[in-house]
Every structure is written in structure tokens, then in C-alpha cells.
Design an enzyme around this catalytic site. Structure first.
Site, PDB file in Angstrom:
ATOM      1  N   ARG A  45      22.536  15.131 -29.786  1.00 55.73           N
ATOM      2  CA  ARG A  45      21.322  15.166 -29.690  1.00 55.73           C
ATOM      3  C   ARG A  45      20.498  16.408 -30.190  1.00 55.73           C
ATOM      4  O   ARG A  45      19.572  16.541 -30.795  1.00 55.73           O
ATOM      5  CB  ARG A  45      20.861  15.128 -28.297  1.00 55.73           C
ATOM      6  CG  ARG A  45      19.166  15.045 -27.945  1.00 55.73           C
ATOM      7  CD  ARG A  45      18.811  14.420 -26.690  1.00 55.73           C
ATOM      8  NE  ARG A  45      19.455  14.775 -25.417  1.00 55.73           N
ATOM      9  CZ  ARG A  45      19.286  15.948 -24.659  1.00 55.73           C
ATOM     10  NH1 ARG A  45      18.610  16.823 -25.247  1.00 55.73           N
ATOM     11  NH2 ARG A  45      20.300  15.860 -23.654  1.00 55.73           N
ATOM     12  N   TYR A  97      -2.540   7.838 -42.686  1.00 60.66           N
ATOM     13  CA  TYR A  97      -1.540   6.902 -42.196  1.00 60.66           C
ATOM     14  C   TYR A  97      -2.136   6.361 -41.000  1.00 60.66           C
ATOM     15  O   TYR A  97      -2.319   7.095 -40.020  1.00 60.66           O
ATOM     16  CB  TYR A  97      -0.272   7.216 -42.191  1.00 60.66           C
ATOM     17  CG  TYR A  97       0.729   6.012 -41.673  1.00 60.66           C
ATOM     18  CD1 TYR A  97       0.995   4.980 -42.422  1.00 60.66           C
ATOM     19  CD2 TYR A  97       1.370   6.318 -40.611  1.00 60.66           C
ATOM     20  CE1 TYR A  97       1.967   4.102 -42.086  1.00 60.66           C
ATOM     21  CE2 TYR A  97       2.339   5.247 -40.168  1.00 60.66           C
ATOM     22  CZ  TYR A  97       2.795   4.436 -40.897  1.00 60.66           C
ATOM     23  OH  TYR A  97       3.505   3.403 -40.292  1.00 60.66           O
ATOM     24  N   ASP A 170       1.301  15.684 -45.087  1.00 60.93           N
ATOM     25  CA  ASP A 170       2.149  14.563 -44.992  1.00 60.93           C
ATOM     26  C   ASP A 170       2.484  14.103 -46.299  1.00 60.93           C
ATOM     27  O   ASP A 170       1.555  13.720 -47.326  1.00 60.93           O
ATOM     28  CB  ASP A 170       1.436  13.248 -44.316  1.00 60.93           C
ATOM     29  CG  ASP A 170       2.442  12.173 -44.175  1.00 60.93           C
ATOM     30  OD1 ASP A 170       3.203  12.013 -45.107  1.00 60.93           O
ATOM     31  OD2 ASP A 170       1.950  11.372 -43.136  1.00 60.93           O
ATOM     32  N   LYS A 195      10.497   5.945 -46.347  1.00 60.54           N
ATOM     33  CA  LYS A 195       9.882   5.517 -47.563  1.00 60.54           C
ATOM     34  C   LYS A 195      10.637   5.727 -48.875  1.00 60.54           C
ATOM     35  O   LYS A 195      11.982   5.488 -48.936  1.00 60.54           O
ATOM     36  CB  LYS A 195       8.473   5.929 -47.683  1.00 60.54           C
ATOM     37  CG  LYS A 195       7.751   5.818 -46.172  1.00 60.54           C
ATOM     38  CD  LYS A 195       7.529   4.234 -45.723  1.00 60.54           C
ATOM     39  CE  LYS A 195       7.086   4.033 -44.440  1.00 60.54           C
ATOM     40  NZ  LYS A 195       5.781   4.895 -44.051  1.00 60.54           N
TER      41      LYS A 195
HETATM   42  C1  LIG Z   1       5.090   5.402 -43.118  1.00 62.81           C
HETATM   43  C2  LIG Z   1       4.476   6.616 -42.974  1.00 62.81           C
HETATM   44  C3  LIG Z   1       4.468   7.566 -41.835  1.00 62.81           C
HETATM   45  C4  LIG Z   1       5.227   7.168 -40.556  1.00 62.81           C
HETATM   46  O1  LIG Z   1       6.460   6.979 -40.837  1.00 62.81           O
HETATM   47  P1  LIG Z   1       7.339   6.035 -39.908  1.00 62.81           P
HETATM   48  O2  LIG Z   1       8.915   6.462 -40.468  1.00 62.81           O
HETATM   49  O3  LIG Z   1       7.104   4.760 -40.159  1.00 62.81           O
HETATM   50  O4  LIG Z   1       7.307   6.399 -38.590  1.00 62.81           O
HETATM   51  C5  LIG Z   1       3.909   8.504 -41.951  1.00 62.81           C
HETATM   52  N1  LIG Z   1       2.863   8.863 -42.917  1.00 62.81           N
HETATM   53  C6  LIG Z   1       2.743   8.018 -43.972  1.00 62.81           C
HETATM   54  C7  LIG Z   1       2.046   8.280 -45.197  1.00 62.81           C
HETATM   55  C8  LIG Z   1       3.578   6.824 -44.095  1.00 62.81           C
HETATM   56  O5  LIG Z   1       3.628   5.975 -45.060  1.00 62.81           O
END
Ligand SMILES: *Cc1c(COP(=O)(O)O)cnc(C)c1O
Length: 385
Positions: A45, A97, A170, A195
Site C-alpha cells: 500500500r 472534466y 490536469d 487515457k
Molecule cells: C478521465 C479524466 C479524468 C479522470 O480520470 P479517471 O482515471 O477516469 O479517474 C480527469 N481528467 C481528465 C481530463 C480526464 O479525461
């Protein structure tokens, strides 16, 4: 080492007894301290060797003080928001997002003042940072999701420095190959590694990188206490995807540019949103801070969500950055819970397309055939006679 070499060699295993050239998956949940020369691994962890290979590579790509992997992008963002001192405000980009909006609503409910502004507009950046008390953290997303707005990262960092605010970006839509927020001066980069980084639509994950060793320690503690560290198998899959990231996103960006131009000329398409289009309001800033416009584009069509079931190659699914092309109507999916989405132009006619690594000609043909099937039937010469 140059960037593409770091992608392949960053976080590579030290040659072990078998001469592995790929990091093995360390599934052990706990570690025998007597068996280690300098006890470093204790319980997974907190720390795990496979996770550390991934983090070593992510940190090397951005020349960061370090990187931390999380179970998801949401968990990574939650860890960063935990850095805000009690009662101090956060200033966040308006078009982010949907899950980020949910997280901001949660911390607002627990007493953190949340201000939103259109940070793609430099005048709003100045005004929002002048409000008192000054924010402790500025949260950017660029390109924004789903409107593909561009925030001038270096410009926001300069303004945020003057009021002593940390800046987190982000970076999910661009990823580290196309955009390097830490090099542009920001303090923390957050991304959903599910992604582009992992890229194969088969694993979830998130990551934070930072320039500050002190923040890294606090984030690591948050992750250990909250139990949001990913397992070794997921880290292995994310790292395996990361090795080919440059090849994939350059191809995806090239294809997205081709499709953006082709859709812009289509009579059933009213508007196309992609930073590589010369008419895009953020085009000049994007050219300065991004190596290419990225795999995601938006377009508006009266067909709206009737288009999605008509597509054969492009799946009707959320997520982005993967090898397979995906399309969604954010108003009905990712931004369904966003109270002012409609006011920002996120309506039923806006489609977000994440371009995969298929041949772009096949994708263009798929989109054009679907648009033709959705187009309202025009009276032909024979009907009129
Ligand atoms: C998908 C996404 C997130 C969240 O990520 P998860 O892995 O689905 O929790 C945050 N910011 C952006 C721009 C995203 O496309």
C-alpha cells in the site's frame, strides 16, 4: 537522454539475476525486511517495486522531483486537492472534466471556497487572482474538456506566483509527449493514465508529478493513508503502454488534424473544435506550449447523439486517448452532472471524438457515412416534380 529514449528506458529495471530487460510484476503485498540489505519495501500500500518503475519513468519524462501513481485520475486529483490548507480558496478553470467538478463540489461542501473562472481568458485570470483572500491553489486543464479551450500555462503561473498560489495542471488531454506543464513553471501535473499514457483502454490509473520534494512527501503520505495506490499488475500495464506513447500520440494528433479539417468542410457540421485549426481562439498559445494539438476534437452537428449508433468503427463510449477511436455526447455522459454545462455550449449537438490509431481515411469515411445517414432527407428533383 533525449525524450523518446527516456520513454523506453526511464524507470528500467536494474539488471537482476535473470537479466530481465522488462520490469517484472512484483505481486508481493508484503516484504521480508530481513531479506533486504537496506529495508526499503515494507507493504505494497505504501511502496511496491513495479509501481516505482512506472513512477521513475513518469518522473524522468518531466524532469520532476518525483511521480506518484494512483488507482485513477480521480484519486490523483483528490490527493492534490488535499494539499489545500483548511479554509483557503481554490480557483479552478470552468471547463474541466466532469469528475473534477464533482471533486470540487465535495471539497466546497467541506468548507473549501471554490471559485471558477474562464482561465482561457487572460483578463479573467488577472481578475480571479485579484480576489481576496487569494487562492492557495489554481487548477487548470488544457486543452479543456470537452470544449478544447487553451489556457496559457506560463501566463497563469506568472500571475499565480504573485499571489503565492500553487498551480496544478490536469494534463490528461495532451499528455507528457505533447505538453510539459512542469517545464512551463507549474507545480504539479495531474493525469488520468488510463487515457493516452496506458493507451489501450484496458486499465485504470492516475498520476501526479511535481517539482517539489516536500509536496511529493505529503502526497505519498496521503496516498498511503487513504489507500489509493494502484496494484502491481495495473502499474505494469500502464508502464507497458507508456513505452509507445510518443508513437501513438503523434499519429493520433496527425489524424485528428486531418479529421478536423475534413469535418470543418462538411455541410452537416456547424463547428469543429481543435487547437490545430488556425481559426481556433487558442491556436497561437497551443503552438507555443504544445508539440501538436492532441487526439481529441469536438464538433457540433444537428444530428447530435443520433450520429453515434450510425458509426461502425468509432465506438459510442467515454474515455479518450486510446488506440481505438471513441465518440461521446458529453452533455449526456461526462458532463451530465455539470450544472452550467449547457450555458457553456455543452449541449446535445456537441460530440467529442477521441481519435485512435486507425487509418484516418477509414475514420473519415465512417464519420461521413454516418453523417449522411443522419442528414434530414433533402427533397430531390424527382420529389419536387
Ligand atoms: C478521465 C479524466 C479524468 C479522470 O480520470 P479517471 O482515471 O477516469 O479517474 C480527469 N481528467 C481528465 C481530463 C480526464 O479525461
Amino acid at each position: 537522454m533525449r525524450f523518446d529514449t527516456r520513454l523506453v528506458h526511464g524507470g528500467a529495471p536494474r539488471p537482476g539475476p535473470h537479466g530481465d530487460v522488462v520490469a517484472p510484476v512484483h505481486l508481493s503485498s508484503t516484504f521480508d525486511r530481513d531479506a533486504q540489505d537496506e529495508p526499503r519495501w515494507f507493504y505494497s500500500r505504501g511502496e511496491n517495486p513495479t509501481r516505482e518503475e512506472l513512477e521513475g519513468c513518469l518522473a524522468a519524462l518531466e524532469d520532476a522531483a518525483g511521480a506518484l501513481a494512483f488507482t485513477s485520475g480521480q484519486a490523483a486529483a483528490a490527493a492534490v486537492l488535499s494539499l489545500i490548507p483548511a479554509g483557503r480558496p481554490v480557483l479552478a478553470e470552468r471547463d474541466v472534466y466532469g469528475g473534477t467538478t464533482d471533486l470540487l463540489a465535495e471539497i466546497a461542501g467541506r468548507g473549501t471556497p471554490v471559485r471558477r473562472a474562464d482561465l482561457t481568458d487572460p483578463a479573467e485570470v488577472i481578475a480571479a487572482l485579484a480576489a481576496r483572500p487569494a487562492p492557495a491553489l489554481v487548477w487548470l486543464e488544457t486543452p479543456t474538456n470537452p470544449l478544447l479551450g487553451i489556457v496559457d500555462i506560463a501566463g497563469v503561473v506568472a500571475a499565480a506566483r504573485r499571489v503565492g498560489a500553487l498551480v496544478a495542471v490536469d494534463n490528461t488531454l495532451a499528455g507528457p509527449v505533447l505538453q510539459q506543464p512542469l517545464a512551463l513553471g507549474c507545480d504539479l501535473t495531474v493525469q488520468s493514465t488510463a487515457k493516452s499514457v496506458a493507451g489501450h483502454l484496458d486499465v485504470l490509473g492516475g498520476a501526479v508529478t511535481t517539482r517539489h520534494a516536500e509536496l511529493l512527501t505529503r502526497l505519498h503520505r496521503h496516498r498511503t493513508v487513504h489507500g489509493s495506490a494502484p496494484g502491481a499488475q495495473d502499474c505494469y500495464l500502464v508502464l507497458r503502454g507508456l513505452r509507445t506513447l510518443a508513437l501513438r500520440v503523434r499519429r493520433q494528433s496527425d489524424s485528428a488534424r486531418v479529421l478536423a479539417h475534413r469535418l470543418a468542410e462538411h455541410p452537416a457540421v456547424d463547428e469543429v473544435l481543435h487547437p490545430d485549426l488556425p481559426g481556433h481562439p487558442g491556436h497561437a498559445v497551443a503552438r507555443r506550449q504544445m508539440a501538436a494539438g492532441g487526439p481529441v476534437l469536438g464538433f457540433r452537428t444537428a444530428a447530435g447523439d443520433r450520429l453515434l449508433p450510425e458509426l461502425d468503427l468509432v465506438a459510442n463510449a467515454v474515455s479518450l486517448g486510446g488506440v481505438r477511436s471513441l465518440a461521446t455526447v458529453p452533455a449526456f455522459t461526462t458532463h451530465r452532472g455539470d450544472p452550467d454545462a449547457a450555458g457553456r455550449g455543452i449541449g446535445p449537438g456537441l460530440i467529442r471524438l477521441s481519435v485512435g490509431i486507425e487509418d484516418p481515411v477509414d475514420l473519415a469515411e465512417d464519420l461521413e457515412a454516418a453523417l449522411a445517414r443522419c442528414a434530414p432527407a433533402r427533397p430531390t428533383a424527382r420529389d419536387r416534380s
